[in-house]
Design a protein around this motif. Sequence first.
Motif, PDB file in Angstrom:
ATOM      1  N   LEU A 130      -1.187  -1.793   8.062  1.00 31.69           N
ATOM      2  CA  LEU A 130      -2.488  -1.751   7.412  1.00 31.69           C
ATOM      3  C   LEU A 130      -2.596  -2.941   6.475  1.00 31.69           C
ATOM      4  O   LEU A 130      -1.679  -3.192   5.680  1.00 31.69           O
ATOM      5  N   TRP A 131      -3.694  -3.695   6.588  1.00 30.96           N
ATOM      6  CA  TRP A 131      -3.938  -4.842   5.719  1.00 30.96           C
ATOM      7  C   TRP A 131      -5.186  -4.607   4.882  1.00 30.96           C
ATOM      8  O   TRP A 131      -6.184  -4.087   5.397  1.00 30.96           O
ATOM      9  N   ALA A 132      -5.141  -5.008   3.624  1.00 28.48           N
ATOM     10  CA  ALA A 132      -6.326  -5.093   2.771  1.00 28.48           C
ATOM     11  C   ALA A 132      -6.850  -6.518   2.913  1.00 28.48           C
ATOM     12  O   ALA A 132      -6.102  -7.484   2.731  1.00 28.48           O
ATOM     13  N   LEU A 133      -8.118  -6.627   3.249  1.00 20.63           N
ATOM     14  CA  LEU A 133      -8.729  -7.935   3.515  1.00 20.63           C
ATOM     15  C   LEU A 133      -9.820  -8.245   2.495  1.00 20.63           C
ATOM     16  O   LEU A 133     -10.485  -7.334   1.994  1.00 20.63           O
ATOM     17  N   ASN A 134     -10.038  -9.547   2.271  1.00 18.11           N
ATOM     18  CA  ASN A 134     -11.084  -9.948   1.340  1.00 18.11           C
ATOM     19  C   ASN A 134     -12.446 -10.086   2.006  1.00 18.11           C
ATOM     20  O   ASN A 134     -13.458 -10.261   1.337  1.00 18.11           O
ATOM     21  N   ARG A 135     -12.477 -10.001   3.342  1.00 16.65           N
ATOM     22  CA  ARG A 135     -13.749 -10.053   4.074  1.00 16.65           C
ATOM     23  C   ARG A 135     -13.518  -9.557   5.496  1.00 16.65           C
ATOM     24  O   ARG A 135     -12.379  -9.555   5.986  1.00 16.65           O
ATOM     25  N   PRO A 136     -14.589  -9.147   6.179  1.00 13.97           N
ATOM     26  CA  PRO A 136     -14.442  -8.777   7.594  1.00 13.97           C
ATOM     27  C   PRO A 136     -13.989  -9.987   8.414  1.00 13.97           C
ATOM     28  O   PRO A 136     -14.309 -11.130   8.080  1.00 13.97           O
ATOM     29  N   LEU A 137     -13.272  -9.710   9.489  1.00 19.12           N
ATOM     30  CA  LEU A 137     -12.763 -10.784  10.342  1.00 19.12           C
ATOM     31  C   LEU A 137     -13.690 -11.042  11.515  1.00 19.12           C
ATOM     32  O   LEU A 137     -14.391 -10.153  11.980  1.00 19.12           O
ATOM     33  N   ASP A 138     -13.644 -12.269  12.004  1.00 18.74           N
ATOM     34  CA  ASP A 138     -14.359 -12.649  13.216  1.00 18.74           C
ATOM     35  C   ASP A 138     -13.337 -12.601  14.349  1.00 18.74           C
ATOM     36  O   ASP A 138     -12.434 -13.431  14.410  1.00 18.74           O
TER      37      ASP A 138
ATOM     38  N   MET B 133       2.546 -11.064  -1.826  1.00 15.50           N
ATOM     39  CA  MET B 133       1.492 -10.171  -1.366  1.00 15.50           C
ATOM     40  C   MET B 133       1.819  -8.754  -1.851  1.00 15.50           C
ATOM     41  O   MET B 133       2.964  -8.318  -1.794  1.00 15.50           O
ATOM     42  N   ALA B 134       0.811  -8.063  -2.306  1.00 19.52           N
ATOM     43  CA  ALA B 134       0.987  -6.695  -2.800  1.00 19.52           C
ATOM     44  C   ALA B 134       1.314  -5.748  -1.653  1.00 19.52           C
ATOM     45  O   ALA B 134       1.004  -6.016  -0.489  1.00 19.52           O
ATOM     46  N   GLY B 135       1.931  -4.619  -1.992  1.00 20.69           N
ATOM     47  CA  GLY B 135       2.318  -3.650  -0.979  1.00 20.69           C
ATOM     48  C   GLY B 135       1.438  -2.412  -1.007  1.00 20.69           C
ATOM     49  O   GLY B 135       1.118  -1.896  -2.074  1.00 20.69           O
ATOM     50  N   ILE B 136       1.047  -1.961   0.168  1.00 19.26           N
ATOM     51  CA  ILE B 136       0.317  -0.712   0.342  1.00 19.26           C
ATOM     52  C   ILE B 136       1.332   0.333   0.785  1.00 19.26           C
ATOM     53  O   ILE B 136       2.122   0.076   1.696  1.00 19.26           O
ATOM     54  N   MET B 137       1.329   1.500   0.144  1.00 18.02           N
ATOM     55  CA  MET B 137       2.207   2.586   0.569  1.00 18.02           C
ATOM     56  C   MET B 137       1.637   3.140   1.873  1.00 18.02           C
ATOM     57  O   MET B 137       0.460   3.430   1.979  1.00 18.02           O
TER      58      MET B 137
ATOM     59  N   HIS C 270      -6.763 -14.218   4.638  1.00 20.77           N
ATOM     60  CA  HIS C 270      -7.746 -13.219   4.210  1.00 20.77           C
ATOM     61  C   HIS C 270      -7.100 -11.907   3.774  1.00 20.77           C
ATOM     62  O   HIS C 270      -7.784 -10.982   3.378  1.00 20.77           O
ATOM     63  N   GLU C 271      -5.769 -11.837   3.854  1.00 18.10           N
ATOM     64  CA  GLU C 271      -5.053 -10.624   3.476  1.00 18.10           C
ATOM     65  C   GLU C 271      -4.491 -10.786   2.079  1.00 18.10           C
ATOM     66  O   GLU C 271      -4.130 -11.879   1.676  1.00 18.10           O
ATOM     67  N   PHE C 272      -4.478  -9.686   1.312  1.00 15.70           N
ATOM     68  CA  PHE C 272      -3.832  -9.759   0.014  1.00 15.70           C
ATOM     69  C   PHE C 272      -2.970  -8.547  -0.273  1.00 15.70           C
ATOM     70  O   PHE C 272      -2.372  -8.444  -1.345  1.00 15.70           O
ATOM     71  N   ALA C 273      -2.853  -7.639   0.689  1.00 15.63           N
ATOM     72  CA  ALA C 273      -1.922  -6.516   0.574  1.00 15.63           C
ATOM     73  C   ALA C 273      -1.712  -5.948   1.968  1.00 15.63           C
ATOM     74  O   ALA C 273      -2.599  -6.022   2.826  1.00 15.63           O
ATOM     75  N   SER C 274      -0.518  -5.370   2.184  1.00 17.79           N
ATOM     76  CA  SER C 274      -0.262  -4.733   3.477  1.00 17.79           C
ATOM     77  C   SER C 274       0.797  -3.661   3.307  1.00 17.79           C
ATOM     78  O   SER C 274       1.543  -3.649   2.332  1.00 17.79           O
ATOM     79  N   GLY C 275       0.825  -2.772   4.281  1.00 21.24           N
ATOM     80  CA  GLY C 275       1.836  -1.729   4.342  1.00 21.24           C
ATOM     81  C   GLY C 275       2.181  -1.460   5.784  1.00 21.24           C
ATOM     82  O   GLY C 275       1.340  -1.630   6.672  1.00 21.24           O
ATOM     83  N   THR C 276       3.408  -1.026   6.034  1.00 16.37           N
ATOM     84  CA  THR C 276       3.880  -0.804   7.401  1.00 16.37           C
ATOM     85  C   THR C 276       4.732   0.446   7.481  1.00 16.37           C
ATOM     86  O   THR C 276       5.533   0.710   6.582  1.00 16.37           O
ATOM     87  N   VAL C 277       4.563   1.184   8.561  1.00 13.91           N
ATOM     88  CA  VAL C 277       5.476   2.249   8.935  1.00 13.91           C
ATOM     89  C   VAL C 277       5.781   2.048  10.421  1.00 13.91           C
ATOM     90  O   VAL C 277       4.892   1.648  11.189  1.00 13.91           O
ATOM     91  N   VAL C 278       7.026   2.247  10.810  1.00 14.15           N
ATOM     92  CA  VAL C 278       7.455   1.967  12.182  1.00 14.15           C
ATOM     93  C   VAL C 278       7.902   3.264  12.845  1.00 14.15           C
ATOM     94  O   VAL C 278       8.709   4.006  12.289  1.00 14.15           O
ATOM     95  N   GLY C 279       7.368   3.513  14.057  1.00 14.96           N
ATOM     96  CA  GLY C 279       7.808   4.632  14.862  1.00 14.96           C
ATOM     97  C   GLY C 279       8.539   4.117  16.094  1.00 14.96           C
ATOM     98  O   GLY C 279       8.249   3.015  16.579  1.00 14.96           O
TER      99      GLY C 279
END
Length: 150
Positions: free
Chosen positions: A112-120, A1-5, A137-146
């Motif tokens: 944060l996820w990039a999705l190929n369609r809206p979710l139900d 899966m691709a990464g989102i900054m 339905h996800e093909f990229a995501s990114g995470t930051v932790v606080g």
Amino acid sequence: MAGIMMRSTAFNDHDLLPDRFARDGGNVSPPLEWGQVPEGANELLLLVEDRDAGREPFLHWLVTGIQPVSGGIGEGAVPTGGREWPNGFGEIGWGGPQPPRGDDPHRYFFRLWALNRPLDLPDAPQAADVHQAITGHEFASGTVVGLYAR
């Protein structure tokens, strides 16, 4: 899966969240920035959960329908095109950290996820409902932790 900054100008990854973001502080959502969203994303979904809250992660913020070109959000704002859902406190929108006093710092995952369609999703989804709906339905995501403790 691709990464989102993914990052925030208010805290560093795996660092303490300022008190103004906590439920008993200002209860305002932190600013977030993202990039490297792959082409073809239909929408973005933002989920903030406390994975140290017990058996099930506690949902602090869920926003769907975010425009893939948005690039982020300001403090206390809603992402462009976004729909806020009920949080674990039963309120629409951001519900800041409120771990039990004396606990070690809890981890708050801003994902944060990039999705190929809206979710139900159900009317008041829990974090587990979101994770289940995203699957396939996800093909990229990114995470930051606080981190946060009282």
